[in-house]
Design a protein around this motif. Sequence first.
Motif, PDB file in Angstrom:
ATOM      1  N   SER A   1     -12.203  34.581  49.849  1.00 46.30           N
ATOM      2  CA  SER A   1     -11.485  35.294  50.634  1.00 46.30           C
ATOM      3  C   SER A   1     -12.343  36.287  51.532  1.00 46.30           C
ATOM      4  O   SER A   1     -12.229  36.687  52.459  1.00 46.30           O
ATOM      5  CB  SER A   1     -10.462  35.811  49.965  1.00 46.30           C
ATOM      6  OG  SER A   1     -10.796  36.836  48.876  1.00 46.30           O
ATOM      7  N   ILE A   2     -13.367  36.572  50.752  1.00 44.08           N
ATOM      8  CA  ILE A   2     -14.188  37.675  51.377  1.00 44.08           C
ATOM      9  C   ILE A   2     -15.207  37.141  52.421  1.00 44.08           C
ATOM     10  O   ILE A   2     -16.040  37.792  53.168  1.00 44.08           O
ATOM     11  CB  ILE A   2     -14.807  38.504  50.305  1.00 44.08           C
ATOM     12  CG1 ILE A   2     -15.327  40.005  50.948  1.00 44.08           C
ATOM     13  CG2 ILE A   2     -15.998  38.094  49.526  1.00 44.08           C
ATOM     14  CD1 ILE A   2     -15.863  41.027  49.811  1.00 44.08           C
ATOM     15  N   LYS A  34     -14.552  35.077  54.665  1.00 43.33           N
ATOM     16  CA  LYS A  34     -13.690  35.171  55.822  1.00 43.33           C
ATOM     17  C   LYS A  34     -13.950  33.986  56.820  1.00 43.33           C
ATOM     18  O   LYS A  34     -13.799  34.093  57.947  1.00 43.33           O
ATOM     19  CB  LYS A  34     -13.729  36.516  56.550  1.00 43.33           C
ATOM     20  CG  LYS A  34     -13.401  37.699  55.939  1.00 43.33           C
ATOM     21  CD  LYS A  34     -13.840  39.016  56.610  1.00 43.33           C
ATOM     22  CE  LYS A  34     -13.310  40.150  56.067  1.00 43.33           C
ATOM     23  NZ  LYS A  34     -13.691  41.271  56.612  1.00 43.33           N
ATOM     24  N   GLN A  52     -18.508  31.679  49.828  1.00 40.79           N
ATOM     25  CA  GLN A  52     -17.990  30.714  50.801  1.00 40.79           C
ATOM     26  C   GLN A  52     -17.673  29.439  50.057  1.00 40.79           C
ATOM     27  O   GLN A  52     -16.524  28.946  50.043  1.00 40.79           O
ATOM     28  CB  GLN A  52     -18.759  30.534  52.137  1.00 40.79           C
ATOM     29  CG  GLN A  52     -17.972  29.598  52.913  1.00 40.79           C
ATOM     30  CD  GLN A  52     -18.709  29.543  54.436  1.00 40.79           C
ATOM     31  OE1 GLN A  52     -19.725  29.100  54.329  1.00 40.79           O
ATOM     32  NE2 GLN A  52     -18.098  29.801  55.545  1.00 40.79           N
ATOM     33  N   LEU A  57     -12.419  44.292  50.873  1.00 35.27           N
ATOM     34  CA  LEU A  57     -12.223  43.898  52.024  1.00 35.27           C
ATOM     35  C   LEU A  57     -11.697  45.221  52.895  1.00 35.27           C
ATOM     36  O   LEU A  57     -11.433  45.109  54.194  1.00 35.27           O
ATOM     37  CB  LEU A  57     -10.769  42.921  52.161  1.00 35.27           C
ATOM     38  CG  LEU A  57     -11.069  41.692  51.416  1.00 35.27           C
ATOM     39  CD1 LEU A  57      -9.845  40.589  51.314  1.00 35.27           C
ATOM     40  CD2 LEU A  57     -11.795  40.733  52.636  1.00 35.27           C
ATOM     41  N   GLY A  64     -17.501  38.591  57.112  1.00 30.31           N
ATOM     42  CA  GLY A  64     -17.429  38.543  55.601  1.00 30.31           C
ATOM     43  C   GLY A  64     -18.493  38.263  54.776  1.00 30.31           C
ATOM     44  O   GLY A  64     -19.781  38.285  55.549  1.00 30.31           O
TER      45      GLY A  64
END
Length: 251
Positions: free
Chosen positions: A12-13, A15, A48, A99, A142
Amino acid sequence: MYINSIRKIWNSIAKSDIDEEPNFETDFDHIIELFHFGDSYYYIFNLQNSVIEYVHPKVEEIIGVKPEDFTTEKFMEIVHHDDLPHFMNMENTAIKFALNFTPEKLENYKVRSDFRVIHQQSQETIRILRHIHPLQFTANKGVLLCLGIQTDISYLKPFGKPILSFIGLNGAPNYINIEVEEVFKPTNEILTPREKEILKLLHKGESSKQVAQELHLSEATVNTHSRNILCKTQCTSIQEVIYKAIENGWI
């Protein structure tokens, strides 16, 4: 169960769902000076795809895992069973907190947390202090790569609940002991939220009467909770329960 959840948290970070090429041209010696103060090893982690791109050979000495065997799955396996929900919750909270920052601001922070792992050769429980710092960002701003440094602090903190903090660098403010959102619950939860609340106040040295007044309960109710706590934990005194609760991270 946990491995798929933690991958979603890490990703999620980043992105981004598009694979980006990691860049390892970084002065790691300089960065490690930000963290190093004991028996440690470092690794590079790709948020990722949840892959450990590199780990220092000293990992075998610290946690008993050979570098070639130090995978994300292996790491999750060696986290102490009782600390695994704490670890998951700290990761989830840390990512949500991060975030809120732009890459420029995030570069001025390192994430600090601690938890227990099982040494894979001696089978001893050791406490790890971990620092995380971003290394490379994605095109969507991200975090792609981060540097992780893990230090054996068993001699400094033999027991106690894991703590999460954001440590500011270059004059950035610190966020110490961040409240961790409890998304992942322990599978062997023993005490109820009310019992934990009472135990925390007893740990502060308050009497049953004082606890009753603070929680707006009768003293008889507090005493009943105390007896239930002793029964559940198979302890003979509240002092013994408090020690056990601190050791296992219940309070």
